[in-house]
Motif scaffolding. Structure first.
Motif, short mmCIF file in Angstrom:
data_model
loop_
_atom_site.label_atom_id
_atom_site.label_comp_id
_atom_site.label_asym_id
_atom_site.label_seq_id
_atom_site.Cartn_x
_atom_site.Cartn_y
_atom_site.Cartn_z
N THR A 59 -67.15 40.61 32.85
CA THR A 59 -67.65 41.05 31.55
C THR A 59 -69.01 40.42 31.31
O THR A 59 -69.17 39.20 31.39
CB THR A 59 -66.69 40.65 30.42
OG1 THR A 59 -65.40 41.19 30.67
CG2 THR A 59 -67.19 41.16 29.08
N ASN A 60 -69.99 41.26 31.02
CA ASN A 60 -71.34 40.79 30.75
C ASN A 60 -71.67 41.00 29.27
O ASN A 60 -71.63 42.13 28.78
CB ASN A 60 -72.35 41.55 31.60
CG ASN A 60 -72.15 41.32 33.09
OD1 ASN A 60 -72.06 40.18 33.52
ND2 ASN A 60 -72.07 42.39 33.86
N TYR A 92 -68.80 46.16 31.49
CA TYR A 92 -67.78 45.75 32.45
C TYR A 92 -68.07 46.36 33.82
O TYR A 92 -68.37 47.55 33.92
CB TYR A 92 -66.40 46.20 31.97
CG TYR A 92 -66.15 45.84 30.52
CD1 TYR A 92 -65.71 44.57 30.16
CD2 TYR A 92 -66.41 46.76 29.50
CE1 TYR A 92 -65.52 44.24 28.82
CE2 TYR A 92 -66.21 46.44 28.17
CZ TYR A 92 -65.76 45.17 27.84
OH TYR A 92 -65.58 44.84 26.52
N ILE A 93 -68.00 45.53 34.84
CA ILE A 93 -68.23 46.01 36.20
C ILE A 93 -67.15 45.45 37.12
O ILE A 93 -66.65 44.33 36.91
CB ILE A 93 -69.64 45.61 36.70
CG1 ILE A 93 -69.95 46.30 38.03
CG2 ILE A 93 -69.81 44.11 36.79
CD1 ILE A 93 -71.41 46.22 38.43
N TYR A 94 -66.78 46.24 38.11
CA TYR A 94 -65.70 45.89 39.03
C TYR A 94 -66.27 45.83 40.44
O TYR A 94 -66.82 46.81 40.94
CB TYR A 94 -64.58 46.92 38.94
CG TYR A 94 -64.12 47.15 37.52
CD1 TYR A 94 -63.17 46.31 36.93
CD2 TYR A 94 -64.68 48.16 36.74
CE1 TYR A 94 -62.77 46.50 35.62
CE2 TYR A 94 -64.27 48.36 35.43
CZ TYR A 94 -63.33 47.52 34.87
OH TYR A 94 -62.94 47.71 33.56
N HIS A 143 -67.60 52.84 29.68
CA HIS A 143 -67.93 52.57 28.28
C HIS A 143 -68.43 51.15 28.15
O HIS A 143 -68.31 50.33 29.07
CB HIS A 143 -66.68 52.75 27.40
CG HIS A 143 -65.71 51.62 27.51
ND1 HIS A 143 -64.94 51.40 28.62
CD2 HIS A 143 -65.41 50.61 26.64
CE1 HIS A 143 -64.19 50.31 28.44
NE2 HIS A 143 -64.46 49.82 27.25
N PHE A 144 -68.99 50.85 27.00
CA PHE A 144 -69.31 49.47 26.65
C PHE A 144 -68.78 49.21 25.26
O PHE A 144 -68.46 50.14 24.51
CB PHE A 144 -70.82 49.20 26.71
CG PHE A 144 -71.65 50.07 25.82
CD1 PHE A 144 -71.84 49.75 24.48
CD2 PHE A 144 -72.25 51.21 26.31
CE1 PHE A 144 -72.59 50.56 23.64
CE2 PHE A 144 -73.02 52.03 25.49
CZ PHE A 144 -73.19 51.71 24.16
N ASP A 145 -68.66 47.93 24.89
CA ASP A 145 -68.26 47.55 23.54
C ASP A 145 -69.45 46.97 22.80
O ASP A 145 -70.37 46.40 23.40
CB ASP A 145 -67.13 46.51 23.59
CG ASP A 145 -65.81 47.12 24.02
OD1 ASP A 145 -65.53 48.25 23.62
OD2 ASP A 145 -65.07 46.45 24.76
N LYS A 161 -84.97 50.79 32.09
CA LYS A 161 -84.71 51.86 31.13
C LYS A 161 -83.21 52.11 30.96
O LYS A 161 -82.71 52.21 29.84
CB LYS A 161 -85.39 53.16 31.60
CG LYS A 161 -85.25 54.33 30.62
CD LYS A 161 -86.00 55.54 31.12
CE LYS A 161 -85.87 56.72 30.15
NZ LYS A 161 -86.58 56.50 28.90
N GLY A 162 -82.48 52.17 32.08
CA GLY A 162 -81.04 52.41 31.99
C GLY A 162 -80.27 51.19 31.53
O GLY A 162 -79.45 51.27 30.62
N GLY A 163 -80.53 50.05 32.15
CA GLY A 163 -79.75 48.85 31.85
C GLY A 163 -79.90 48.37 30.43
O GLY A 163 -78.94 47.95 29.79
#
Length: 294
Positions: free
Chosen positions: A181-182, A194-196, A249-251, A126-128
């Motif tokens: 970057t996914n 984006y995840i770090y 955020h996402f693009d 649901k979230g992803g």
């Protein structure tokens, strides 16, 4: 490292699509494996939709199939396994030059395009998918972290789909701080999140990288058999306690095609009825997976 602005979110709260989050959205102390396999560039590139993402080229002209499995033990939405099957890619009007795509990652938008992303729990789907557009769906997954090997198996609807096994690097002491970057497609839009990550890791390269793929006949993955995948990985990585933070955020871009699209891809209708259940499906049970080895 995460952008400094993300630190300002500490101990603040968000509520999106009914999912409560303690900010920043995080994962902690979660074991993970990753492996890279070279494959045919033309065939891999043909799997990427639209005109905006292109398969990354290795120095030998091959593409990269990336397998990443994370056993999330502590996150903003509970425990779950995430099983990423992706093609290394760049973002732009045309494919990026070899070598430069790794040296100038921001310039060429270097990352991975996720083809399939099964997870353990409904709330993760649901979230992803609902927020970041990731192609998540619930499946039967495991993560077996043993003395000398790490493996993970994926089944769906009672059918074997995929399995990855790697020989565990002996000394996971390399300190990693990386951002990834996914890319994925959702609502016929190109999404980028984006995840770090930071973790100690063990990495084996080339002849020292030992691992094996098994690809079943499930339609989610069977087409991967046509990629002319090298059965020997050129790198494997094991992280015993990875921690990560999602960007705030996402693009999102319109995805374009050479001819008018004839149908819609998955959209909000695929998630709006989902709940916040953290329960997992039963563990995988297929034991004759050896016949699916590539």
């Amino acid at each position: 490292m995460p952008p400094k602005r993300i630190k300002k979110y500490k101990n603040r709260y968000a509520l999106v699509d009914g999912i409560p989050y303690t900010m920043p959205i995080f994962a902690q102390d979660s074991p993970a494996l990753m492996a890279g396999f070279s494959c045919d560039w033309e065939k891999a590139n043909a799997l990427l939709p639209g005109n905006e993402v292109h398969a990354l080229k290795l120095p030998n002209g091959k593409a990269v199939l990336l397998i990443t499995v994370i056993n999330y033990l502590k996150t903003s939405i509970g425990k779950y396994i995430e099983y990423s099957i992706a093609i290394g890619c760049t973002h732009g009007s045309k494919p990026a030059p070899k070598f430069l795509n790794a040296m100038m990652m921001k310039t060429y938008g270097t990352g991975q395009y996720i083809l399939d992303l099964p997870v353990s729990s409904e709330v993760s789907v649901k979230g992803g998918k609902g927020i970041w557009g990731m192609p998540k769906h619930q499946a039967n997954l495991d993560f077996k972290d043993e003395a000398t090997t790490v493996s993970s198996q994926y089944e769906k609807d009672g059918q074997f789909a995929f399995r990855i096994e790697i020989e565990k690097p002996k000394n996971p002491s390399l300190k990693l701080k990386i951002g990834t970057t996914n890319y994925c497609r959702y609502r016929n839009m190109l999404m980028a999140s984006y995840i770090y990550f930071q973790s100690k890791a063990g990495i084996n390269l080339f002849s020292k990288a030992k691992g094996r793929l098994y690809i079943g006949d499930h339609p989610n993955v069977s087409y991967l058999k046509n990629l002319d995948i090298n059965p020997d990985p050129f790198f494997t990585m094991y992280m015993p306690k990875a921690s990560g933070i999602l960007d705030d955020h996402f693009d999102c871009w319109f995805m374009t095609y050479d001819t008018p699209p004839e149908k819609m891809t998955e959209g909000f209708e695929s998630v709006y009825e989902l709940g916040l259940n953290e329960d997992w499906l039963e563990a995988p049970s297929v034991t004759d997976y050896q016949k699916y080895g590539i």
